[in-house]
Design an enzyme around this catalytic site. Structure first.
Site, mmCIF file in Angstrom:
data_model
loop_
_atom_site.group_PDB
_atom_site.id
_atom_site.type_symbol
_atom_site.label_atom_id
_atom_site.label_comp_id
_atom_site.label_asym_id
_atom_site.label_seq_id
_atom_site.Cartn_x
_atom_site.Cartn_y
_atom_site.Cartn_z
ATOM 1 C CG HIS A 190 -0.355 -4.213 -0.627
ATOM 2 N ND1 HIS A 190 -1.470 -3.796 0.154
ATOM 3 C CD2 HIS A 190 0.405 -2.913 -0.778
ATOM 4 C CE1 HIS A 190 -1.493 -2.414 0.152
ATOM 5 N NE2 HIS A 190 0.017 -1.789 -0.472
ATOM 6 C CG ASP A 194 -5.544 -1.526 4.525
ATOM 7 O OD1 ASP A 194 -4.968 -1.762 5.563
ATOM 8 O OD2 ASP A 194 -6.429 -1.588 4.469
#
Ligand code: CAO
Length: 220
Positions: A190, A194
């Protein structure tokens, strides 16, 4: 294993799950199986999952990248060296199929057969086990439905594939039909990926597998 998992623990994992209707792929594989067998190759579902991933990676190259420790630089990899988690007598090993972007589904099946034979014989070597850029883990082949896969550094994404189950689903006219459903669970780094990117990639991968004939349009 300890070194890799300790490094993986430092990565903030983002999880994303979906389901794929493989009814058309199940029919296609049963059509192609005997042809592949006549050419000496066992054709499982993995070559299709791997090829669809590679076609998807062409549109989302950040998923086939690596990031340095300080997260300052991203290296995009031209080769799609797609790893597959393999349950062997020596434990979990992750050999990879090199340059999937240049291979047909049959080529991938052939290479998978070779890797599986090496795995069974405890003969997977450094060349098979290094250089992976993206990984798929077929936990469904031993009966699992969902998983929370752990990224293999320096890769940035991994998918776990559940077992294919015949389940009731609605068709376009609203009737309940038996469908071959497989759950997929993705994990991504992450820090650089995204949720929207992971979701769009997964949608594209799913579309290829739900309409396997569409893969023909994009094969080189
Ligand atoms: N759902 C239903 N059936 C499946 C399936 C799935 N998700 N995946 C495979 N199958 C079927 C295959 O089609 C094959 O059936 P047929 O004999 O009718 O063709 C049978 O199960 C055996 O397949 P296979 O395991 O020999 O071959 P594969 O290419 O599907 O999978 C491999 C290869 C290496 C991914 C698998 O053997 C394996 O090791 N899986 C475990 C992965 C694992 O341990 N993951 C966890 C990692 S984290 O610790």
């Amino acid at each position: 294993m300890v070194r890799t998992m300790t490094a993986a623990l430092k990565i903030p994992h983002f999880g994303y799950c979906d389901e794929v209707d493989l009814s058309r792929l199940v029919a296609l594989r049963s059509e192609l199986r005997s042809t592949a067998e006549a050419r000496g190759v066992k054709l499982s579902y993995m070559p299709f999952f791997i090829k669809a991933a590679s076609l998807g990676l062409l549109h989302f190259p950040v998923l086939n990248a690596s990031v340095d420790e300080g997260c300052q630089n991203i290296t995009y990899k031209a080769s799609h060296n797609i790893g597959l988690a393999m349950d062997t007598l020596q434990g979990l090993l992750v050999p990879n199929v090199k340059n999937v972007q240049l291979l047909s589904v049959f080529d991938i099946a052939q290479e998978l057969n070779r890797l599986q034979a090496l795995g069974v014989g405890g003969q997977l070597g450094t060349s098979e086990l290094s250089g992976g850029t993206f990984t798929l883990s077929n936990i469904g082949s031993i009966g699992g439905t969902y998983a929370k896969p752990v990224i293999l550094p320096p890769e940035v994404a991994i998918g776990a594939l559940g077992k294919i189950q015949v389940l009731p689903r609605f068709d376009a006219s609203g009737s309940v039909v038996p469908a071959h459903i497989m759950k997929v669970s993705w994990s991504a780094d992450h820090r650089i990926i995204d949720g929207a990117t992971m979701c769009r990639f997964s949608n594209l991968w799913r579309e290829y597998l739900e309409n396997p004939a569409s893969m023909l349009l994009d094969l080189k």
